[in-house]
Design a protein around this motif. Structure first.
Motif, PDB file in Angstrom:
ATOM      1  N   ASP A  30       0.843  -1.183   0.000  1.00  0.00           N
ATOM      2  CA  ASP A  30       0.000   0.000   0.000  1.00  0.00           C
ATOM      3  C   ASP A  30       0.892   1.251   0.000  1.00  0.00           C
ATOM      4  O   ASP A  30       1.688   1.430   0.918  1.00  0.00           O
ATOM      5  CB  ASP A  30      -0.867  -0.063   1.265  1.00  0.00           C
ATOM      6  N   ARG A  85       6.588 -16.342  10.299  1.00  0.00           N
ATOM      7  CA  ARG A  85       5.381 -15.667  10.739  1.00  0.00           C
ATOM      8  C   ARG A  85       5.252 -14.265  10.158  1.00  0.00           C
ATOM      9  O   ARG A  85       4.230 -13.886   9.616  1.00  0.00           O
ATOM     10  CB  ARG A  85       5.373 -15.578  12.262  1.00  0.00           C
ATOM     11  N   ARG A  86       6.318 -13.501  10.249  1.00  0.00           N
ATOM     12  CA  ARG A  86       6.243 -12.113   9.794  1.00  0.00           C
ATOM     13  C   ARG A  86       5.952 -12.036   8.304  1.00  0.00           C
ATOM     14  O   ARG A  86       5.196 -11.202   7.848  1.00  0.00           O
ATOM     15  CB  ARG A  86       7.562 -11.393  10.101  1.00  0.00           C
ATOM     16  N   LYS A  94      -0.610 -11.409   3.657  1.00  0.00           N
ATOM     17  CA  LYS A  94      -2.069 -11.383   3.834  1.00  0.00           C
ATOM     18  C   LYS A  94      -2.696 -10.301   2.990  1.00  0.00           C
ATOM     19  O   LYS A  94      -2.158  -9.229   2.874  1.00  0.00           O
ATOM     20  CB  LYS A  94      -2.404 -11.130   5.294  1.00  0.00           C
ATOM     21  N   LEU A 100       1.578   3.214   3.131  1.00  0.00           N
ATOM     22  CA  LEU A 100       2.537   2.799   4.153  1.00  0.00           C
ATOM     23  C   LEU A 100       3.821   3.598   4.019  1.00  0.00           C
ATOM     24  O   LEU A 100       4.388   4.061   5.008  1.00  0.00           O
ATOM     25  CB  LEU A 100       2.851   1.303   4.028  1.00  0.00           C
ATOM     26  N   PRO A 134      11.476  -4.811   3.635  1.00  0.00           N
ATOM     27  CA  PRO A 134      10.901  -5.964   4.345  1.00  0.00           C
ATOM     28  C   PRO A 134       9.573  -6.432   3.770  1.00  0.00           C
ATOM     29  O   PRO A 134       9.301  -7.629   3.737  1.00  0.00           O
ATOM     30  CB  PRO A 134      10.734  -5.468   5.793  1.00  0.00           C
ATOM     31  N   LEU A 135       8.752  -5.493   3.285  1.00  0.00           N
ATOM     32  CA  LEU A 135       7.450  -5.900   2.768  1.00  0.00           C
ATOM     33  C   LEU A 135       7.559  -6.557   1.392  1.00  0.00           C
ATOM     34  O   LEU A 135       6.655  -7.250   0.961  1.00  0.00           O
ATOM     35  CB  LEU A 135       6.500  -4.699   2.705  1.00  0.00           C
ATOM     36  N   GLU A 156       2.439 -12.648   7.489  1.00  0.00           N
ATOM     37  CA  GLU A 156       1.625 -11.461   7.762  1.00  0.00           C
ATOM     38  C   GLU A 156       1.634 -10.521   6.566  1.00  0.00           C
ATOM     39  O   GLU A 156       0.633  -9.963   6.175  1.00  0.00           O
ATOM     40  CB  GLU A 156       2.169 -10.712   8.985  1.00  0.00           C
ATOM     41  N   ILE A 157       2.849 -10.350   5.989  1.00  0.00           N
ATOM     42  CA  ILE A 157       2.995  -9.432   4.860  1.00  0.00           C
ATOM     43  C   ILE A 157       2.116  -9.886   3.710  1.00  0.00           C
ATOM     44  O   ILE A 157       1.498  -9.092   3.022  1.00  0.00           O
ATOM     45  CB  ILE A 157       4.462  -9.390   4.386  1.00  0.00           C
ATOM     46  N   ARG A 161      13.237   0.207   5.870  1.00  0.00           N
ATOM     47  CA  ARG A 161      12.414  -0.257   6.977  1.00  0.00           C
ATOM     48  C   ARG A 161      11.027  -0.729   6.543  1.00  0.00           C
ATOM     49  O   ARG A 161      10.384  -1.488   7.246  1.00  0.00           O
ATOM     50  CB  ARG A 161      12.255   0.861   8.028  1.00  0.00           C
ATOM     51  N   ILE A 162      10.544  -0.224   5.411  1.00  0.00           N
ATOM     52  CA  ILE A 162       9.171  -0.563   5.023  1.00  0.00           C
ATOM     53  C   ILE A 162       9.130  -1.306   3.688  1.00  0.00           C
ATOM     54  O   ILE A 162       8.692  -2.448   3.619  1.00  0.00           O
ATOM     55  CB  ILE A 162       8.303   0.715   4.974  1.00  0.00           C
TER      56      ILE A 162
END
Lengths: 315, 371
Positions: A207, A308-309, A315, A210, A231-232, A312-313, A227-228
């Motif tokens: 998005d 896990r992380r 999703k 973000l 990782p995403l 989440e991304i 940082r955004i």
């Protein structure tokens, strides 16, 4: 829920009543109800023409070949021992891994800006960039490798050397062709789409708000990326690196045509052993090691993507 | 936290030298005030907010915060708290990490960060969810985390980009009061973008109504509801009945008008110099009575109409009426109101009437466009 009830013959509201399973009901639910059977033709094709030969080849790697060329018992691991004991072979193994890693790392670094432009650029730029990335796929690897031969050609007549010499940037022609550099350059060109496309797909799912939120919170653009965005976009990066690494590690045409003796890779050695030396078991051993490396990289990336992380991304 | 005044001076945004998204907007938000930019989608309100945040570069004009022009300051040095419609929480970070992000960028030590994050989460009553990740939270909780993340950096001002649009009605109303309360307590100058007039009326000190990139009116909630400057504002905020009318006589501020369909109107506040005007009347100002035999004919501020539809809205009844010349009229009646006589039913002929004070004049649209 209601559909299930009628299918099993259970009347809703009469819990514990007789359950009548209609004949063929199971089959209908399993086969007709789900479209899974549609992959059957492909599965049969792959079994006959891929899985069976592949398994046979792997079996060869633990068998012995008699002087007449017949392959059979006794079973042995001696080919593997030989592979890891002879420095010629381990050198080729390391060359393969090194070239694959360098290729995927450079591809990732080059792909980020391109993927960002693909996702965030205006429509015309996006179309042109997509075309530039996709177009080379229409040309055979062999043709492209010969193209690189012309460009990287050693001596003053190689295209790149000719240009650099005339621009006065170099005084002696560079020895690029038949070196690991040439293999990396060629592989980058051929496998670049495999890095850009998954990366662009992952970046497209981020998005834009973000990144803007990160900016308003005081992060300069490069920190927002680290940082955004980075990782995403990891799912895309991992997929791209896995693809490019696997494809580079298994490359044959590129190192054969522009690699030269110093940058032969496992694929070329398989060919040598089987075609030139006619040592099927040892060729199979090298092939198996290559497959194991690629499988290991894929398993590692699956593990990373299963974290896990990262889930989440996605999703 | 020190409250600052925010000024936009002739702010303009043009795209590709053709489409003007924001056209010469000038406004002032007093220190500690909340201003709502209200308008239909595409009116330029979001572009306006993004220019203040620094996410969009203005074509011309100046943004002044606390007396300092910041138009050339990059986003990350503007120190503004911003809330987005979809919350924009970082999905790969926990609630605490999200809130700590701005503090990290400001190089606070770990212990200071932890302390401030805890206080900010307590402020929005979410201290117990610090270790969750955003997708485990409800929409309301996510927006509270976003609020904590925006407030923890002690911003000089707060920008809200339709922050409650994704929440359901009751939660939205609760959050409106909550954000308003926090904003007033902290004295934080705030600009909010919304297309929801109720939200603007509930939260804002000043409402700025925008249309096609231009400012239609900036005023307090009561001012904008009771004395809309234009027909657009009168129609956009609350419902209005419109009658085109022409002046017959004038005595100071009092005037006699007649509508195009011949209804005489008494106006107590004839604030325009033009002879032809648009008269707006709020639906709640109109009284509906069954048509009696002794009915006075042609008195000012009354008309005869037929009930076309009655809608029951809980504490309100909405009457959709049609006058004999075809003009549609809406009237609201509180369900328990005395003195409206028996409830009128569909098909009844009724007399509608209203006070002279309820007639509010605005420029005719054609003239407004020419001006």
């Amino acid at each position: 829920m209601k559909v299930m009830d009628t299918e099993t013959g259970k009347i809703p509201g009469t819990a514990g009543a007789v359950t009548r399973d209609t004949p063929g009901g199971w089959l209908r639910r399993q086969v007709v109800g789900s479209p899974n059977w549609m992959i059957l033709p492909l599965l049969i094709f792959l079994t006959v023409f891929f899985f069976m030969p592949a398994i046979k080849l792997m079996l060869f790697s633990v068998m012995t070949q008699d002087p007449q060329g017949r392959i059979g018992t006794p079973l042995t691991l001696s080919h593997y021992v030989r592979f890891f004991q002879v420095s010629l072979y381990t050198d080729v193994l390391w060359t393969t891994i090194r070239i694959s890693i360098i290729t995927s790392v450079i591809a990732a670094i080059l792909a980020y800006p391109v993927a960002i432009v693909l996702v965030r650029g205006n429509i015309m730029v996006t179309r042109i960039v997509t075309l530039i990335i996709i177009a080379p796929l229409a040309v055979s690897v062999v043709v492209r490798a010969y193209g690189w031969q012309l460009i990287l050609g050693n001596g003053p007549t190689g295209l790149l050397n000719y240009v650099l010499l005339n621009l006065g940037l170099i005084s002696e022609p560079l020895a690029l062709l038949f070196s690991p550099v040439a293999v990396v350059v060629g592989s980058l060109h051929i496998f670049f789409p495999m890095m850009v496309l998954p990366l662009a797909s992952a970046l497209g799912k981020i998005d834009p708000n973000l990144e803007q939120a990160g900016r308003t919170l005081g992060a300069p653009a490069w920190k927002v990326f680290l940082r955004i965005t980075l990782p995403l976009s990891l799912p895309g990066l991992v997929a791209g690196v896995t693809l490019v690494f696997s494809l580079s590690a298994g490359a044959y045409v590129i190192p054969a045509l522009i690699g030269g003796p110093s940058s032969q890779m496992l694929g070329n050695m398989v060919e040598q052993q089987i075609i030139a030396v006619y040592d099927w078991p040892f060729g199979a051993t090298i092939a198996t090691i290559l497959v194991l490396i690629v499988l290991a990289i894929n398993a590692l990336s699956m593990r990373l993507l299963g974290g896990r992380r990262i889930r989440e991304i996605q999703k | 936290m020190e409250s600052v005044e925010v000024r936009l001076e002739h702010l303009t945004k043009e795209y590709n030298n053709s489409f003007v998204a924001v056209d010469n907007v000038t406004l002032t938000v007093g220190a500690g005030e909340l201003l709502a930019l209200l308008g239909p989608s595409g009116c330029g309100k979001t572009t306006c907010l993004r220019m203040i945040a620094g996410l969009v570069d203005p074509t011309s004009g100046e943004i002044v915060i606390g007396g300092k022009p910041i138009t050339k300051t990059p986003v990350h040095r503007r120190n503004m708290g911003m809330l987005f419609q979809n919350y924009a929480l970082f999905p790969h970070m926990t609630v605490a990490e999200n809130v700590a992000f701005g503090l990290e960028m400001r190089k606070f030590s770990r212990s200071e960060r932890e302390d401030k994050v805890r206080k900010a989460l307590d402020l929005v009553k979410l201290g117990h969810l610090a270790d969750r990740i955003p997708s485990q939270l409800s929409g309301g909780q996510q927006q509270r985390v976003a609020l904590a993340r925006a407030l923890v950096i002690e911003p000089s001002m707060l920008l809200l980009d339709e922050p409650l649009g994704a929440l359901d009605k009751s939660l939205r109303e609760q959050m409106q009061l909550e954000i308003r309360h926090l904003q007033q307590r902290l004295g934080l100058t705030t600009i909010m973008v919304t297309h929801d007039q109720d939200e603007a009326l509930t939260m804002a000190d000043q409402i700025a109504v925008m249309r096609a990139g231009q400012m239609e009116q900036i005023a307090s909630a009561t001012e904008i509801y009771q004395r809309p400057a234009t027909q657009f504002v009168a129609g956009f905020i609350g419902a209005s009945n419109f009658f085109e009318a022409e002046e017959v006589s004038r005595d100071g501020r009092r005037a006699q008008l007649v509508t195009t369909s011949g209804i005489p109107l008494d106006v107590t506040n004839m604030r325009l110099v033009t002879k032809r005007v648009m008269v707006t009347i709020r639906p709640e100002a109109i009284t509906v009575r069954p048509l009696g035999a002794e009915d006075p004919v042609a008195a000012p501020n009354t008309a005869v109409a037929v009930v076309e539809q009655v809608v029951y809205r809980g504490f309100m009844l909405h009457y959709y009426l049609r006058m004999d010349d075809g003009t549609e009229v809406i009237a609201y009646r509180q369900t328990q109101t005395e003195g409206w006589g028996p409830v009128s039913a569909v098909g009844d002929r009724v007399r509608i009437s209203w006070d002279a004070d309820s007639n509010h004049v605005v420029p005719l649209v054609a003239e407004a466009a020419a001006a």
